[in-house]
Design a protein around this motif. Structure first.
Motif, PDB file in Angstrom:
ATOM      1  N   ARG A  22       3.207   4.028  -9.331  1.00  0.00           N
ATOM      2  CA  ARG A  22       2.791   2.484  -8.996  1.00  0.00           C
ATOM      3  C   ARG A  22       3.039   1.403  -9.980  1.00  0.00           C
ATOM      4  N   GLU A  47       0.638  -1.370   0.099  1.00  0.00           N
ATOM      5  CA  GLU A  47      -0.001   0.558   0.122  1.00  0.00           C
ATOM      6  C   GLU A  47       0.867   1.067   0.115  1.00  0.00           C
ATOM      7  N   THR A  48       0.173   1.899  -0.623  1.00  0.00           N
ATOM      8  CA  THR A  48       0.967   3.184  -1.089  1.00  0.00           C
ATOM      9  C   THR A  48       0.404   4.681  -0.001  1.00  0.00           C
ATOM     10  N   HIS A  66       5.732   4.057   1.000  1.00  0.00           N
ATOM     11  CA  HIS A  66       4.889   3.149   2.065  1.00  0.00           C
ATOM     12  C   HIS A  66       5.829   2.479   3.113  1.00  0.00           C
TER      13      HIS A  66
END
Length: 202
Positions: free
Chosen positions: A202, A33-34, A98
């Motif tokens: 991403r 997850e960022t 992250h």
């Protein structure tokens, strides 16, 4: 003889499964997850950035320490990569990162704001509500807050293409927008002086 046969079979099994194990590890990294934050650089020692400002997305803190490492860094005026030496104390910055267990967050991408004291800067996403005219494009931001008007006089830059035109804007793009004035209407009318697309991370 049986012993060497068993050793050979075990070795063959291990070698055949190396690509599978590597691919699985790569998938874990990609799916991490960022988060993002925007703030002012308080300090930079070559390895860590100390950010003050909108760093409330991580642990509810007003200050944030982020590992830089080999993270790609971009200049928002040109959209092009820059050296870590471009990072200066007092500079505005946007960082995608992250969170890591038992360590400081790791930056994924860094965008440095060049001097823009004469204009407000914000980011937005182009919605499907878009109209193309002759030498101009008008679109509603995805959150419905802004109706943005781009003309042939607007500086539009895409890192992958270079200088762009109003008709190159498409739904789903994430953009940084420089603007002198925004109306008090709803949605607010915006006439940007400059628009730069955000490099994908991403």
């Amino acid at each position: 003889m049986k012993k060497w046969t068993l050793v050979f079979v075990c070795l063959l099994f291990f070698l055949l499964h190396i690509p599978h194990l590597t691919a699985k590890a790569a998938n874990v990294t990609l799916e991490m997850e960022t988060d993002e934050t925007v703030g002012i650089i308080e300090d930079y020692d070559g390895d860590y950035l100390f950010i003050m400002g909108e760093a409330l997305t991580y642990g509810g803190l007003d200050d944030l320490v982020i590992q830089v490492g080999d993270t790609p860094i971009y200049n928002l005026l040109t959209g092009l990569p820059v050296y870590a030496g471009s990072i200066k104390i007092g500079m505005e910055v946007r960082i995608a990162y992250h969170i890591q267990a038992n360590s400081y967050p790791q930056a994924v991408a860094i965008w440095l704001y060049p001097g823009h004291e004469d204009a407000a800067v914000f980011s937005t996403i182009v919605s499907d509500n878009i109209y193309y005219g002759f030498d101009y494009t008008v679109f509603l931001s995805a959150d419905g807050r802004y109706r943005i008007n781009l003309t042939a006089d607007t500086y539009i830059y895409f890192p992958c293409l270079g200088i762009a035109a109003p008709e190159d804007i498409v739904p789903g793009q994430e953009l940084f927008v420089w603007v002198d004035t925004i109306t008090a209407s709803s949605p607010a009318l915006v006439f940007p002086k400059k628009v730069v697309s955000i490099c994908p991370f991403r």
